[in-house]
Design an enzyme around this catalytic site. Sequence first.
Site, PDB file in Angstrom:
ATOM      1  N   SER A 194      -0.407   8.410  10.979  1.00  0.00           N
ATOM      2  CA  SER A 194      -1.204   8.349   9.753  1.00  0.00           C
ATOM      3  C   SER A 194      -2.407   7.425   9.841  1.00  0.00           C
ATOM      4  O   SER A 194      -3.337   7.544   9.039  1.00  0.00           O
ATOM      5  CB  SER A 194      -0.321   7.913   8.581  1.00  0.00           C
ATOM      6  OG  SER A 194       0.329   6.684   8.860  1.00  0.00           O
ATOM      7  N   ASP A 198      -2.457   0.518   1.062  1.00  0.00           N
ATOM      8  CA  ASP A 198      -1.166   0.711   0.404  1.00  0.00           C
ATOM      9  C   ASP A 198      -0.128  -0.122   1.143  1.00  0.00           C
ATOM     10  O   ASP A 198      -0.492  -1.047   1.877  1.00  0.00           O
ATOM     11  CB  ASP A 198      -0.790   2.196   0.315  1.00  0.00           C
ATOM     12  CG  ASP A 198      -0.689   2.874   1.683  1.00  0.00           C
ATOM     13  OD1 ASP A 198      -0.539   2.159   2.700  1.00  0.00           O
ATOM     14  OD2 ASP A 198      -0.758   4.119   1.743  1.00  0.00           O
ATOM     15  N   HIS A 215      -0.635   1.169   5.105  1.00  0.00           N
ATOM     16  CA  HIS A 215      -1.918   1.484   5.746  1.00  0.00           C
ATOM     17  C   HIS A 215      -3.015   0.495   5.393  1.00  0.00           C
ATOM     18  O   HIS A 215      -3.012  -0.108   4.325  1.00  0.00           O
ATOM     19  CB  HIS A 215      -2.336   2.902   5.361  1.00  0.00           C
ATOM     20  CG  HIS A 215      -1.293   3.912   5.659  1.00  0.00           C
ATOM     21  ND1 HIS A 215      -0.439   4.405   4.696  1.00  0.00           N
ATOM     22  CD2 HIS A 215      -0.931   4.506   6.829  1.00  0.00           C
ATOM     23  CE1 HIS A 215       0.395   5.269   5.252  1.00  0.00           C
ATOM     24  NE2 HIS A 215       0.122   5.343   6.546  1.00  0.00           N
TER      25      HIS A 215
END
Length: 373
Positions: free
Chosen positions: A45, A335, A338
């Site tokens: 991600s 978040d 990340h």
Amino acid sequence: MIMGSNTLMAMEGFVVCLVISREVLGAAAAAVLQPPPPMYVFGDSYLDVGNNNYLSGPNVPRVNRPYYGIDFPGFPTGRFSNGYNTADYIAKKIGLAAGSPPPYLSVAWSSSLVVSTALTIGMSYASGGAGILDSTNAGDNIPLSKQVQYFNATRSKMVAAVGSGAVDTLLSRSVVLIGAGGNDLSAFANAQQQSDAAAFYGSLMSNYSAAITDLYTLGARNFAITNVALAGCLPVARVLDAAGSCSDYRNYLADRFHDALRSLLADLAARLPGFLYSLADSFALMVDTFYDPQASSGFTDVASACYGGGRLGAEAECSLNSTICANRDQHYFWDNVHITQQAAKQRAQAFYDGPAKYTTPINFKQLVQMTAA
């Protein structure tokens, strides 16, 4: 009219200078006109630019909702960020002005789009939640091994369109960016299988070696690889501690991963002719950044999530009702897992042509320059 020897010598010198000047100008023009190398992206991600948007299933990690993308382009794109991610900034450094190549699954429906995109700017196969091991978050992402299979399918379409020779030449000057391992370490730590650490790292490196070797066999030669950063200092890890401290165990796992990966890449370079690599040390960069956040990039918060809820912004799922900070460029984390766009930009700068301690044996810029030589 008969010219004197001095006049002839002067004219000969002028002609020589003219020829040399034209050669120099021609070389300079060629350098200017040389397009940036395509970039092919693999990983999780931290590099995904939207592949997971095209995956089905209730547990697939997707960020196709506000406020992801609030700072670029103003709406969600599938990036796990408030804007650009690390792949975007590295692509920009390479010369791809728009940022990361698009997600493979966004164009996979059209062979012509796959070919035209892959031949010019490259492709991204990265997937949020993906691991080096197929078992990591199985069924909810595109694991590294399948990402390589997608690359193989892409290459086959390219060969059918322009021939194997042209594709081999293109891939020899392309850059392969890989960032994986964080999800594997997280799954291992969550399972608390500390006694099986040796076997775990053995499996990780075996699978990683197979993926890189397969890419090499398919024509890739230039690898820009990032390690796992301070996994124990992510907000999602800190919130597990009553005092909000980093997890020493998770950081130990990440540090050990770096040592294993560094050894693996050195071994591959010794065995595979023409194999070039740059290993970027996200772990060391994060240590230095957290030691003096303000001096590093003006960060005022390196512990909590900018977007989230609960303690450290890490206890609640991000939604329209979640808290979102106003000073996003001053937050390291977007978040609970990340990093922000600003932190991603810092990473790309450090890895591309930053201090030598953050890359080995060469930096990303030197890797790119060697592909053009």
